[in-house]
Design an enzyme around this catalytic site. Sequence first.
Site, PDB file in Angstrom:
ATOM      1  N   SER A 135      31.297  50.173  44.938  1.00 28.30           N
ATOM      2  CA  SER A 135      29.964  50.196  45.501  1.00 28.30           C
ATOM      3  C   SER A 135      29.696  51.632  45.939  1.00 28.30           C
ATOM      4  O   SER A 135      30.391  52.154  46.811  1.00 28.30           O
ATOM      5  CB  SER A 135      29.918  49.240  46.697  1.00 28.30           C
ATOM      6  N   LYS A 161      28.359  49.708  41.071  1.00 25.96           N
ATOM      7  CA  LYS A 161      27.195  49.198  41.808  1.00 25.96           C
ATOM      8  C   LYS A 161      26.622  50.369  42.575  1.00 25.96           C
ATOM      9  O   LYS A 161      27.369  51.112  43.212  1.00 25.96           O
ATOM     10  CB  LYS A 161      27.668  48.081  42.744  1.00 25.96           C
ATOM     11  N   LYS A 163      23.737  51.513  45.478  1.00 19.89           N
ATOM     12  CA  LYS A 163      22.823  51.035  46.512  1.00 19.89           C
ATOM     13  C   LYS A 163      21.435  51.574  46.207  1.00 19.89           C
ATOM     14  O   LYS A 163      21.294  52.736  45.805  1.00 19.89           O
ATOM     15  CB  LYS A 163      23.292  51.542  47.881  1.00 19.89           C
ATOM     16  N   ASP A 188      22.301  47.119  44.496  1.00 18.31           N
ATOM     17  CA  ASP A 188      22.296  46.326  45.733  1.00 18.31           C
ATOM     18  C   ASP A 188      21.258  46.916  46.678  1.00 18.31           C
ATOM     19  O   ASP A 188      21.352  48.083  47.062  1.00 18.31           O
ATOM     20  CB  ASP A 188      23.692  46.366  46.376  1.00 18.31           C
ATOM     21  N   GLU A 213      21.316  42.747  43.603  1.00 14.41           N
ATOM     22  CA  GLU A 213      21.882  42.057  44.754  1.00 14.41           C
ATOM     23  C   GLU A 213      20.925  42.140  45.938  1.00 14.41           C
ATOM     24  O   GLU A 213      20.442  43.229  46.274  1.00 14.41           O
ATOM     25  CB  GLU A 213      23.237  42.703  45.085  1.00 14.41           C
ATOM     26  N   ASP A 238      23.646  37.935  48.655  1.00 14.58           N
ATOM     27  CA  ASP A 238      24.742  38.349  49.537  1.00 14.58           C
ATOM     28  C   ASP A 238      24.363  37.881  50.943  1.00 14.58           C
ATOM     29  O   ASP A 238      24.707  36.762  51.353  1.00 14.58           O
ATOM     30  CB  ASP A 238      24.916  39.874  49.442  1.00 14.58           C
ATOM     31  N   LYS A 262      31.708  36.754  50.555  1.00 13.65           N
ATOM     32  CA  LYS A 262      32.436  37.543  51.547  1.00 13.65           C
ATOM     33  C   LYS A 262      32.936  36.535  52.564  1.00 13.65           C
ATOM     34  O   LYS A 262      32.107  35.901  53.236  1.00 13.65           O
ATOM     35  CB  LYS A 262      31.505  38.537  52.252  1.00 13.65           C
ATOM     36  N   GLY A 290      32.528  43.350  49.527  1.00 14.13           N
ATOM     37  CA  GLY A 290      33.349  44.156  50.428  1.00 14.13           C
ATOM     38  C   GLY A 290      32.522  44.582  51.617  1.00 14.13           C
ATOM     39  O   GLY A 290      31.294  44.609  51.552  1.00 14.13           O
TER      40      GLY A 290
HETATM   41  O1  OSB Z   1      26.041  44.805  50.913  1.00 14.92           O
HETATM   42  O2  OSB Z   1      27.861  44.691  49.908  1.00 14.92           O
HETATM   43  C1  OSB Z   1      27.204  45.137  50.844  1.00 14.92           C
HETATM   44  C2  OSB Z   1      29.282  47.606  52.896  1.00 14.92           C
HETATM   45  C3  OSB Z   1      28.857  47.300  54.171  1.00 14.92           C
HETATM   46  C4  OSB Z   1      27.884  46.342  54.339  1.00 14.92           C
HETATM   47  C5  OSB Z   1      27.348  45.673  53.242  1.00 14.92           C
HETATM   48  C6  OSB Z   1      27.781  45.957  51.960  1.00 14.92           C
HETATM   49  C7  OSB Z   1      28.743  46.962  51.788  1.00 14.92           C
HETATM   50  C8  OSB Z   1      29.218  47.406  50.493  1.00 14.92           C
HETATM   51  C9  OSB Z   1      30.573  48.068  50.470  1.00 14.92           C
HETATM   52  O3  OSB Z   1      28.558  47.352  49.473  1.00 14.92           O
HETATM   53  C10 OSB Z   1      31.554  47.434  49.571  1.00 14.92           C
HETATM   54  C11 OSB Z   1      32.936  47.963  49.805  1.00 14.92           C
HETATM   55  O4  OSB Z   1      33.630  47.517  50.745  1.00 14.92           O
HETATM   56  O5  OSB Z   1      33.347  48.839  49.042  1.00 14.92           O
HETATM   57 MG    MG Z   2      25.564  43.508  49.318  1.00 18.79          MG
END
Ligand code: OSB
Ligand code: MG
Length: 367
Positions: A135, A161, A163, A188, A213, A238, A262, A290
């Site tokens: 991510s 992925k 953001k 995401d 996402e 999510d 999660k 994650g």
């Molecule tokens: O939306 O998946 C998410 C990290 C913190 C809060 C929300 C998210 C995330 C990530 C990080 O996308 C994923 C990772 O741990 O590498």
């Molecule tokens: Mg997410």
Amino acid sequence: MKIEKVELFLCRLPLVHFFETSFGRSYDRTFVLVRVEADGHEGWGESVAEANPYYSSETTETVWHIIAGFLAPLVIGRTFGHPREVFPALRRVRGHNMAKAGLEMAAWDLHARTIGQPLSRVLGGTRARIASGVSIGIQDSFEQLIEKVDKELAAGYQRIKIKIKPGWDLEAVERVRARFGGIPLMVDANAAYSLDDRAHLARLDPYDLMMIEQPLDYDDVMDHAVLQQAVKTPICLDESIHTVRIARDAIAAKACRIINIKPGRVGGHGESIALHDLCAAHDIPVWHGGMLESGIGRAHNIHLASLPNFRLPGDIAASKRYYQPDLIEPAIEVGPDGTIAVPDGPGIGVNIVRDRVNSATLRHVSL
Ligand code: OSB
Ligand code: MG
């Protein structure tokens, strides 16, 4: 197992690289570790709540308050035949899934260590290695984004992925596609859009993304169902999936075609297995999300992601992407094929380095 003691550690670790989502940028991670004890064995869990209530309404302080004041008294001195009994035992407390998960997952580790089996076997896992993706947060420039993607592909990760948020979406995707072609790619939004943006989000369709996402609000289901009608790209939920029941409703409403699991968000491993099985029964692929966990939480995630319906690469990456050093030994590593080995020792199968936990600890309590 009769749980004799619960300990909480409020910890903070600096991130190797800042992480920016649509709700903000962080340079470090604050989290609560949970340690439970029974019959000379220990178990460790990690609550994924952050210092601020931006991803979810829970925070490290609410987790502390809820576990110390309400959850620990429900488990201490009580005998559990199996860790799947822990979540139902916490039913009197409404919500607070991240607090519940920290405690519940520690109980699973404790149980697996007590019977000398890897956690994956106890959870029903079926694979020895899991597929890993990354991510990548919002960067200061598109050049930086391209550099990051390049580095992670070279490390072997099986999907990228990125953001997105309004102002950092179409062009970011366009540039990544232009530079790297047909790599497995997804975005995401962390709830940064509204239904008014549906025409804008449909402009992502030509880029053949694996999924979008959580484009809409953190507690929404029905607007996502409307949006899924308007876009071809599969929607993955999510934030919205707080419980197995909401997942059932989201599937029935066709609000998503993929679900991110999660354990911290749904109350732990027991609820995650139920969610995994529900999705399998409806042919909804799942993947493991994650939350920038330390190695303790991430080791739990690796074991859970070994279940069969985790059909897509997860956001579970190598320790060195997050913390150096991590709280565990050996560190989590990704092979050149983009997979991570499921530890085969008892419980989560990694050693917790107590010196490092102690230096990361801001506050400790023994209950
Ligand atoms: O939306 O998946 C998410 C990290 C913190 C809060 C929300 C998210 C995330 C990530 C990080 O996308 C994923 C990772 O741990 O590498
Ligand atoms: Mg997410």
